[in-house]
Each structure stands twice: as C-alpha cells, then as structure tokens.
Design an enzyme around this catalytic site. Structure first.
Site, PDB file in Angstrom:
ATOM      1  N   GLU A 132     -44.394  48.323   5.830  1.00  0.00           N
ATOM      2  CA  GLU A 132     -43.595  47.192   6.312  1.00  0.00           C
ATOM      3  C   GLU A 132     -43.190  46.283   5.159  1.00  0.00           C
ATOM      4  OE1 GLU A 132     -46.799  48.122   9.482  1.00  0.00           O
ATOM      5  OE2 GLU A 132     -46.651  48.091   7.296  1.00  0.00           O
ATOM      6  N   HIS A 190     -48.136  48.141   1.876  1.00  0.00           N
ATOM      7  CA  HIS A 190     -47.895  48.733   3.191  1.00  0.00           C
ATOM      8  C   HIS A 190     -46.414  49.019   3.400  1.00  0.00           C
ATOM      9  CE1 HIS A 190     -51.869  47.133   5.116  1.00  0.00           C
ATOM     10  NE2 HIS A 190     -52.068  47.966   4.104  1.00  0.00           N
TER      11      HIS A 190
END
Length: 159
Positions: free
Chosen positions: A84, A82
């Site tokens: 993040e 992901h």
C-alpha cells in the site's frame, strides 16, 4: 481473529467486472514480491477507473533482496515497505478521492495512516475470513482509524 471482528462493512459476495479487474491486478502485483512468507499487492485507482499507481511489498529500490534477510523476520520487517505504501510513494499525483484495491490482506495501521493522509476514500480488500493473530491488534487499529475518518472499506470474498 475473524475479519468480522474488525466491525467494518459486511463482505461483498458479488464481484462486478471492475472489482474483478482491480483485484486481478493487485494479485499480479503481489507476485512481484520476493517475500517468501507474504506477497501483497496494491492498486490505486482514479475515479474514472484508470490505474494511478501500483505496489507490492518489498525492500526499497536499490536495497539488495538478500535471501537471508527475507527469511529472517527480525531482519526483514525493518526493511520492508508494504504494498500500500509502495503504491502511494510511486504515485505521481494527488490521490484524494481515489480508491485502493489490495490482495490478499487488510491494511496495517501504518499503511492506513498513509492512506488516510493521502485522502484515499475507498479501501477494497480481497481476503479470506481469518486474520493471523500476530496482525490482529494492528488491523483493529487500522479499522478504527478508517471508521473515525469515514474511509469506506469493502471486503470481497476470494474468487
């Protein structure tokens, strides 16, 4: 599910120039993703408003961006890192007290765990009001974890 169901802070209506800048940067990072169904970007910002790191969702470095794998959820999800987490892994410094800016989705529970572990104190999310049902439970867990540790979460309406 509605974003308000996460029981976090109300949505911020006004954007200052810094939030606009960091969300623009997160949206730009998201365009780097080759995922045909969701493109997410993240920016980690130092307290002095300089960028420490950026990331987008995609396969690890060196793993082929195979179109068949990108279109098949069962093949894609185990491979994808992901946005993040990519931003965290790409940072070359401690991140305690920094802020994260993401677009266009709220963080999942795994990314929330990494954000908390690194000491990122603020999570700013550019998103609409609706959360896809398939992500709802995971995002509820993320919201609960942020509440437990006092991570400040701010939602901004899309501009």
């Amino acid at each position: 599910m509605k974003r308000s169901d996460l029981n976090l802070t109300p949505c911020v209506q006004q954007h200052d120039r810094w939030s606009q800048y960091f969300f623009d940067k997160a949206k730009h990072e998201a365009r780097m993703s080759k995922d045909p169904s969701s493109q997410v970007g993240a920016v980690i910002v130092r307290p002095d408003k300089t960028v420490a790191s950026t990331g987008w969702n995609g396969f690890p470095r060196g793993v082929e961006d195979n179109r068949e794998h990108l279109r098949d959820r069962d093949e894609k999800y185990p491979r994808v890192i992901h946005a993040e987490l990519n931003a965290i892994l790409s940072a070359n410094e401690k991140l305690a007290g920094y802020s994260m800016w993401t677009s266009p989705h709220f963080t999942c529970a795994r990314c929330a765990g990494a954000i908390i572990q690194k000491g990122i104190s603020d999570v700013n999310v550019m998103c609409g009001n609706e959360i896809p049902d398939r992500w709802a439970q995971d995002m509820m867990i993320a919201a609960d974890m942020y509440r437990q540790v006092g991570t400040r979460v701010r939602f901004f309406n899309c501009y």
